[in-house]
Motif scaffolding. Structure first.
Motif, PDB file in Angstrom:
ATOM      1  N   LEU A  19       0.812  -1.223   0.000  1.00 20.58           N
ATOM      2  CA  LEU A  19       0.000   0.000   0.000  1.00 20.58           C
ATOM      3  C   LEU A  19       0.843   1.271   0.000  1.00 20.58           C
ATOM      4  CD1 LEU A  19      -2.277  -2.009   0.241  1.00 20.58           C
ATOM      5  CD2 LEU A  19      -3.349  -0.547   1.950  1.00 20.58           C
ATOM      6  N   SER A  20       2.120   1.138   0.339  1.00 20.10           N
ATOM      7  CA  SER A  20       2.986   2.307   0.232  1.00 20.10           C
ATOM      8  C   SER A  20       3.336   2.593  -1.229  1.00 20.10           C
ATOM      9  CB  SER A  20       4.266   2.115   1.056  1.00 20.10           C
ATOM     10  OG  SER A  20       5.111   1.171   0.433  1.00 20.10           O
ATOM     11  N   VAL A  21       3.113   1.598  -2.097  1.00 23.97           N
ATOM     12  CA  VAL A  21       3.397   1.770  -3.531  1.00 23.97           C
ATOM     13  C   VAL A  21       2.122   2.106  -4.302  1.00 23.97           C
ATOM     14  CG1 VAL A  21       4.132   0.539  -5.617  1.00 23.97           C
ATOM     15  CG2 VAL A  21       5.440   0.306  -3.497  1.00 23.97           C
ATOM     16  N   VAL A  22       1.048   1.396  -3.979  1.00 29.98           N
ATOM     17  CA  VAL A  22      -0.190   1.592  -4.734  1.00 29.98           C
ATOM     18  C   VAL A  22      -1.379   1.180  -3.871  1.00 29.98           C
ATOM     19  CG1 VAL A  22       0.142  -0.672  -5.818  1.00 29.98           C
ATOM     20  CG2 VAL A  22      -1.457   0.954  -6.856  1.00 29.98           C
ATOM     21  N   THR A  23      -2.440   1.978  -3.912  1.00 35.59           N
ATOM     22  CA  THR A  23      -3.614   1.736  -3.065  1.00 35.59           C
ATOM     23  C   THR A  23      -4.786   1.275  -3.928  1.00 35.59           C
ATOM     24  OG1 THR A  23      -2.870   3.423  -1.520  1.00 35.59           O
ATOM     25  CG2 THR A  23      -5.159   2.754  -1.360  1.00 35.59           C
ATOM     26  N   PRO A  24      -5.420   0.172  -3.529  1.00 31.43           N
ATOM     27  CA  PRO A  24      -6.574  -0.309  -4.288  1.00 31.43           C
ATOM     28  C   PRO A  24      -7.863   0.307  -3.747  1.00 31.43           C
ATOM     29  CG  PRO A  24      -6.122  -1.842  -2.555  1.00 31.43           C
ATOM     30  CD  PRO A  24      -5.143  -0.703  -2.379  1.00 31.43           C
ATOM     31  N   ASP A  25      -8.972   0.061  -4.439  1.00 37.15           N
ATOM     32  CA  ASP A  25     -10.271   0.443  -3.897  1.00 37.15           C
ATOM     33  C   ASP A  25     -10.704  -0.545  -2.826  1.00 37.15           C
ATOM     34  OD1 ASP A  25     -11.092   2.698  -5.771  1.00 37.15           O
ATOM     35  OD2 ASP A  25     -10.505   1.119  -7.171  1.00 37.15           O
ATOM     36  N   LEU A  26     -10.320  -1.808  -3.025  1.00 41.91           N
ATOM     37  CA  LEU A  26     -10.842  -2.873  -2.155  1.00 41.91           C
ATOM     38  C   LEU A  26      -9.766  -3.931  -1.926  1.00 41.91           C
ATOM     39  CD1 LEU A  26     -14.312  -4.561  -2.439  1.00 41.91           C
ATOM     40  CD2 LEU A  26     -12.289  -5.992  -2.660  1.00 41.91           C
ATOM     41  N   LEU A  27      -9.808  -4.535  -0.750  1.00 45.88           N
ATOM     42  CA  LEU A  27      -8.856  -5.609  -0.446  1.00 45.88           C
ATOM     43  C   LEU A  27      -9.598  -6.916  -0.166  1.00 45.88           C
ATOM     44  CD1 LEU A  27      -6.293  -3.662   1.737  1.00 45.88           C
ATOM     45  CD2 LEU A  27      -5.767  -4.943  -0.353  1.00 45.88           C
ATOM     46  N   HIS A  28      -8.995  -7.983  -0.610  1.00 44.34           N
ATOM     47  CA  HIS A  28      -9.579  -9.325  -0.505  1.00 44.34           C
ATOM     48  C   HIS A  28      -8.546 -10.213   0.190  1.00 44.34           C
ATOM     49  CE1 HIS A  28     -11.790 -12.887  -2.341  1.00 44.34           C
ATOM     50  NE2 HIS A  28     -10.606 -13.429  -2.135  1.00 44.34           N
ATOM     51  N   PHE A  29      -8.772 -10.463   1.486  1.00 44.04           N
ATOM     52  CA  PHE A  29      -7.800 -11.250   2.247  1.00 44.04           C
ATOM     53  C   PHE A  29      -8.294 -12.666   2.522  1.00 44.04           C
ATOM     54  CE2 PHE A  29      -6.359  -6.972   3.736  1.00 44.04           C
ATOM     55  CZ  PHE A  29      -5.078  -7.054   3.227  1.00 44.04           C
ATOM     56  N   HIS A  30      -7.357 -13.574   2.565  1.00 41.40           N
ATOM     57  CA  HIS A  30      -7.621 -14.932   3.047  1.00 41.40           C
ATOM     58  C   HIS A  30      -7.015 -15.059   4.445  1.00 41.40           C
ATOM     59  CE1 HIS A  30      -8.775 -17.167  -0.846  1.00 41.40           C
ATOM     60  NE2 HIS A  30      -9.135 -15.910  -0.924  1.00 41.40           N
ATOM     61  N   ASN A  31      -7.542 -16.004   5.207  1.00 37.53           N
ATOM     62  CA  ASN A  31      -7.065 -16.178   6.577  1.00 37.53           C
ATOM     63  C   ASN A  31      -6.228 -17.451   6.721  1.00 37.53           C
ATOM     64  OD1 ASN A  31      -6.896 -15.267   9.246  1.00 37.53           O
ATOM     65  ND2 ASN A  31      -8.519 -16.685   9.893  1.00 37.53           N
ATOM     66  N   THR A  32      -5.612 -17.852   5.629  1.00 40.41           N
ATOM     67  CA  THR A  32      -4.925 -19.140   5.577  1.00 40.41           C
ATOM     68  C   THR A  32      -3.888 -19.323   6.677  1.00 40.41           C
ATOM     69  OG1 THR A  32      -5.211 -18.899   3.204  1.00 40.41           O
ATOM     70  CG2 THR A  32      -3.806 -20.723   3.957  1.00 40.41           C
ATOM     71  N   ARG A  33      -3.204 -18.257   7.029  1.00 38.21           N
ATOM     72  CA  ARG A  33      -2.166 -18.354   8.062  1.00 38.21           C
ATOM     73  C   ARG A  33      -2.485 -17.469   9.273  1.00 38.21           C
ATOM     74  NH1 ARG A  33      -0.202 -18.989   3.060  1.00 38.21           N
ATOM     75  NH2 ARG A  33       1.045 -20.868   2.680  1.00 38.21           N
ATOM     76  N   GLY A  34      -3.781 -17.199   9.463  1.00 35.86           N
ATOM     77  CA  GLY A  34      -4.234 -16.540  10.687  1.00 35.86           C
ATOM     78  C   GLY A  34      -4.173 -15.023  10.700  1.00 35.86           C
ATOM     79  N   THR A  35      -3.629 -14.427   9.630  1.00 37.58           N
ATOM     80  CA  THR A  35      -3.383 -12.986   9.650  1.00 37.58           C
ATOM     81  C   THR A  35      -4.535 -12.156   9.082  1.00 37.58           C
ATOM     82  OG1 THR A  35      -2.252 -13.203   7.531  1.00 37.58           O
ATOM     83  CG2 THR A  35      -0.859 -13.181   9.497  1.00 37.58           C
ATOM     84  N   GLY A  36      -5.653 -12.792   8.728  1.00 39.23           N
ATOM     85  CA  GLY A  36      -6.721 -12.080   8.025  1.00 39.23           C
ATOM     86  C   GLY A  36      -7.142 -10.773   8.697  1.00 39.23           C
ATOM     87  N   LEU A  37      -7.522 -10.850   9.964  1.00 36.96           N
ATOM     88  CA  LEU A  37      -8.004  -9.635  10.631  1.00 36.96           C
ATOM     89  C   LEU A  37      -6.869  -8.661  10.926  1.00 36.96           C
ATOM     90  CD1 LEU A  37     -10.815 -10.888  13.050  1.00 36.96           C
ATOM     91  CD2 LEU A  37     -10.924 -10.249  10.647  1.00 36.96           C
ATOM     92  N   ALA A  38      -5.673  -9.165  11.167  1.00 37.48           N
ATOM     93  CA  ALA A  38      -4.514  -8.276  11.371  1.00 37.48           C
ATOM     94  C   ALA A  38      -4.233  -7.490  10.087  1.00 37.48           C
ATOM     95  CB  ALA A  38      -3.284  -9.082  11.790  1.00 37.48           C
ATOM     96  N   ASN A  39      -4.413  -8.147   8.935  1.00 36.32           N
ATOM     97  CA  ASN A  39      -4.215  -7.448   7.664  1.00 36.32           C
ATOM     98  C   ASN A  39      -5.283  -6.375   7.449  1.00 36.32           C
ATOM     99  OD1 ASN A  39      -2.076  -9.127   7.137  1.00 36.32           O
ATOM    100  ND2 ASN A  39      -3.248 -10.543   5.851  1.00 36.32           N
ATOM    101  N   ILE A  40      -6.515  -6.720   7.769  1.00 38.90           N
ATOM    102  CA  ILE A  40      -7.598  -5.737   7.604  1.00 38.90           C
ATOM    103  C   ILE A  40      -7.363  -4.542   8.526  1.00 38.90           C
ATOM    104  CG2 ILE A  40     -10.064  -5.369   8.079  1.00 38.90           C
ATOM    105  CD1 ILE A  40     -10.583  -8.105   6.804  1.00 38.90           C
ATOM    106  N   LEU A  41      -6.962  -4.821   9.766  1.00 44.04           N
ATOM    107  CA  LEU A  41      -6.662  -3.743  10.704  1.00 44.04           C
ATOM    108  C   LEU A  41      -5.571  -2.824  10.147  1.00 44.04           C
ATOM    109  CD1 LEU A  41      -7.204  -2.756  13.668  1.00 44.04           C
ATOM    110  CD2 LEU A  41      -5.253  -4.187  14.340  1.00 44.04           C
ATOM    111  N   THR A  42      -4.528  -3.433   9.600  1.00 45.67           N
ATOM    112  CA  THR A  42      -3.428  -2.649   9.028  1.00 45.67           C
ATOM    113  C   THR A  42      -3.922  -1.787   7.870  1.00 45.67           C
ATOM    114  OG1 THR A  42      -1.889  -4.417   9.635  1.00 45.67           O
ATOM    115  CG2 THR A  42      -1.134  -2.835   7.989  1.00 45.67           C
ATOM    116  N   ALA A  43      -4.724  -2.389   7.002  1.00 44.97           N
ATOM    117  CA  ALA A  43      -5.221  -1.651   5.834  1.00 44.97           C
ATOM    118  C   ALA A  43      -6.175  -0.529   6.246  1.00 44.97           C
ATOM    119  CB  ALA A  43      -5.918  -2.616   4.873  1.00 44.97           C
TER     120      ALA A  43
END
Lengths: 290, 290
Positions: free
Chosen positions: B188-212
């Protein structure tokens, strides 16, 4: 690079919430974990075998397991008798628990929070006199399944009391996975612990750790494989899985001292020992890059 | 209060990665989701039935389901034929996919990333001419299971190209759950999307959403119950579970328009439909307070 200190609680908190397994299996798991590079392990608890049959063989397990000089081992105790057993077994890092929620404390320990605080005040000098340290784990710090939200000020006043009574370290336990990033911020704005213990019951485990890291906390409990589960919600996840925590931390540039491949092997062993699929995503899917 | 826009992708991305279920069940799930208050639903994909039998009845499912005027429905298409079917069925929000990783694009779409970008350039005017909008989903934006890390600049150049070709919206897909808070910040420091689509395969799903969220992104995909799974790691979690995302967001004070009880009921229906335990912790454990 910053160091984040992980305390592995699978052998105690994890196995205490699984069906009982043989002492041999516990020794194998402890030894595997000691070889991962993790610096701290909550090894056993010294509790009455009728109350918690999973820990009935704590003395045997501890005596037969490898004690790595680079690892700090701790034991959880519920009372003076447990503390005496832990000290006699050679432990010098002793943990005790009190719930911020009075109802949870009564259900868990059969006494009020205030009565438990009085017990802890008696225990501290006994443990100190034997050369040990006392960590007070404040359970239900982020909410109680019976009482709902727990006011941060209530946790703060417990911390004040136990510090005044000589506690060496404070941990906050998210006993039933009610923590969220918002609750972490709310509580830590009032009082900061030495260590945080999160459950992943509602998926927020790593988001909570991320939030706490950003607020300066650098010590976390985690359970290999996500061993444990949640007694309040059958089938739900319990403790955050150590390899999920370490996987995220290493990718973020933090050091933990842990060899992630060895840790995943230990998680596979934990899964084999308890004979059920553990919730860890990193155990199932492996590292993000191979 | 800020609004976070959730797009429910269970009926498409979720069911596409489960064993096929009858059209009746899909209609029931779509109708249940339309009644939760969610503002956007990825309803179906129009793909060749031999390639993806799970979506062979897309026309029937869409025709029989309730179309709530307060919900924006979208469809995913792989090519001109799919776009024509989607437009004929009445969809005006069309999604197309291209992988940032060339290897993944070849395995997924049987052509190079550049060839897919040429296809998209042809599709955009066709969809625009019919009054539709085009969202380009950049798959493997946070890593590729074949190539490993994907340089953020590679994602950035794809975004530049598709924007120049007229794409209306950009989404980044964490296709195999390789995203972490660090990777989210890096990209996201390079390019920002309109929407993000995360998977929780390795447990980081909500941590990624929080970061975004902290970086200003306010649109996220999620799949009811965590429906879907990960084709690259059997047994692992796929999409973040909608009710886990919404549960965290509401507790943080964000609005989503979603009734969490209705959403959990829809997750229970999804679980019944696919006949396997879904990974959602909130489905298993319920809300943090009752």
């Amino acid at each position: 690079m910053s160091f984040v200190s992980i305390r592995e609680v699978g052998p105690r908190d994890g196995l205490q919430n699984e069906d009982p397994v043989p002492a041999d299996a516990k020794v194998r798991l402890l030894d595997a974990l000691s070889a991962t590079g993790v610096r701290r392990i909550e090894a056993v608890s010294f509790v009455h075998p009728k109350a918690i049959p999973q820990m009935a063989d704590a003395d045997e397990v501890w005596a037969r397991s490898r004690h790595d000089p680079d690892v700090r081992y701790s034991a959880l105790v519920p009372n003076t008798r447990g503390a005496q057993r832990a000290l006699a077994a050679g432990f010098r890092e002793i943990e005790v628990v009190v719930s911020a929620s009075d109802t949870h404390n009564r259900k868990n320990l059969n006494r009020s929070t205030d009565e438990s605080l009085d017990d802890i005040a008696q225990l501290v000098p006994l443990i100190h006199a034997a050369g040990g340290t006392v960590e007070v784990i404040v359970a239900t710090s982020f909410g109680c399944p019976y009482e709902g939200d727990v006011p941060p000020e209530r946790v703060g006043s417990i911390v004040e009391r136990v510090r005044a009574d000589g506690a060496d370290r404070i941990a906050f336990g998210d006993t039933t996975g009610m923590g969220t990033p918002r609750r972490v911020r709310d509580l830590l704005s009032v009082v900061t612990p030495d260590l945080l213990h999160f459950h992943n019951t509602r998926g927020t485990g790593l988001a909570n750790i991320l939030t706490a890291l950003n607020l300066g906390v650098t010590e976390f409990d985690a359970s290999v494989g996500g061993l444990g589960g949640c007694p309040y919600a059958p089938g739900a996840s319990g403790n955050v899985a150590t390899e999920e925590v370490v996987h995220m931390l290493h990718d973020m540039g933090y050091e933990t001292g842990i060899d992630l491949d060895a840790l995943i092997a230990a998680a596979a062993l934990a899964q084999e020992i308890v004979g059920r699929e553990l919730p860890s995503g990193v155990l199932k899917a492996g590292l993000r890059t191979r």
